[in-house]
Scaffold this motif. Structure first.
Motif, PDB file in Angstrom:
ATOM      1  N   GLU A   1      -4.856   5.118   5.684  1.00  0.00           N
ATOM      2  CA  GLU A   1      -4.897   6.238   4.725  1.00  0.00           C
ATOM      3  C   GLU A   1      -4.397   7.525   5.374  1.00  0.00           C
ATOM      4  OE1 GLU A   1      -8.974   6.256   3.418  1.00  0.00           O
ATOM      5  OE2 GLU A   1      -8.762   4.201   2.681  1.00  0.00           O
TER       6      GLU A   1
ATOM      7  N   GLN B   1       0.843  -1.203   0.000  1.00  0.00           N
ATOM      8  CA  GLN B   1       0.000   0.000   0.000  1.00  0.00           C
ATOM      9  C   GLN B   1       0.877   1.251   0.000  1.00  0.00           C
ATOM     10  OE1 GLN B   1      -3.073  -1.420   2.965  1.00  0.00           O
ATOM     11  NE2 GLN B   1      -3.787   0.669   2.611  1.00  0.00           N
TER      12      GLN B   1
ATOM     13  N   ASP C   1      -9.015   0.768   7.588  1.00  0.00           N
ATOM     14  CA  ASP C   1      -8.286   1.291   6.419  1.00  0.00           C
ATOM     15  C   ASP C   1      -8.043   2.785   6.547  1.00  0.00           C
ATOM     16  OD1 ASP C   1      -7.890  -0.998   5.018  1.00  0.00           O
ATOM     17  OD2 ASP C   1      -9.812  -0.873   3.931  1.00  0.00           O
TER      18      ASP C   1
ATOM     19  N   GLN D   1      -7.789  -7.782   8.838  1.00  0.00           N
ATOM     20  CA  GLN D   1      -7.264  -6.517   9.355  1.00  0.00           C
ATOM     21  C   GLN D   1      -8.235  -5.913  10.366  1.00  0.00           C
ATOM     22  OE1 GLN D   1      -5.578  -3.847   6.260  1.00  0.00           O
ATOM     23  NE2 GLN D   1      -6.565  -2.209   7.398  1.00  0.00           N
TER      24      GLN D   1
END
Ligand SMILES: Cc1cc2nc3c(=O)[nH]c(=O)nc-3n(C[C@H](O)[C@H](O)[C@H](O)COP(=O)(O)O)c2cc1C
Length: 162
Positions: A152, A19, A148, A144
């Motif tokens: 980010e 990522q 998220d 996870q």
């Protein structure tokens, strides 16, 4: 920027490293032991305990890139018995960190321990920024837990300052 990561169980740390790689267009390299870990998850957990307790440094393959050529190095490890995986210790001790900026990050299953502190202690002479811990499920799986959105935000903050 270079991203170096170690990931053995589920590729959790690999996912986070990738990522970052996508967000920054950075170079990326994986730490690998010369002798791969084998056996069941629980066998690796037990072997990992013995290795961490003994301060074992496994032999690792040479990286596909030369960390000396980068000013900023993000280092990702899974958590092994509250510290970094032994292979990461082998890697960190093989480099000169003076004058570099290190971004330490870890994945864990709910017991993050002292991974970041231990990375900082080994990377002598480096500056540190944007440390991050990403939680996955407590059974060693690939689910996870950290949203998220937090990842980010972490990436955005890094972009703001780099
Ligand atoms: C040898 C070993 C020791 C572990 N010790 C811990 C620990 O101390 N704390 C924790 O939260 N998770 C621990 N875990 C779980 C992993 O840190 C977690 O699942 C991680 O996300 C795996 O990353 P990977 O898929 O990139 O290898 C351990 C896993 C292994 C294999």
């Amino acid at each position: 920027m270079l991203i170096v990561y170690y990931s053995v169980s589920n590729g959790n740390t690999k996912r986070i490293a990738e990522q970052l790689q996508k967000a920054f267009g950075a170079d990326i390299a994986q730490i690998e032991t010369i002798k791969p870990y084998s056996g069941s998850y629980n066998e690796i957990v037990d072997q990992g305990k013995r290795e961490v307790d003994q301060g074992y440094r496994p032999a690792i393959k040479s990286l596909s890139v030369n960390p000396a050529e980068y000013g900023v190095v993000a280092i990702g490890t899974s958590t092994w018995w509250y510290t970094m995986a032994p292979a990461v210790l082998s890697f960190l001790e093989s480099c000169d960190w003076k004058g570099k900026t290190v971004i330490p990050f870890q994945t864990h299953g709910g017991w993050p321990g002292h991974v970041i502190k231990d990375i900082k202690a080994v990377c002598k002479g480096a500056d540190f920024s944007h440390e991050m811990a990403v939680q996955f499920d407590s059974t060693g799986g690939a689910e996870q837990v950290t949203p998220d959105k937090e990842i980010e935000t972490w990436i955005k903050q890094m972009k703001g300052e780099n």
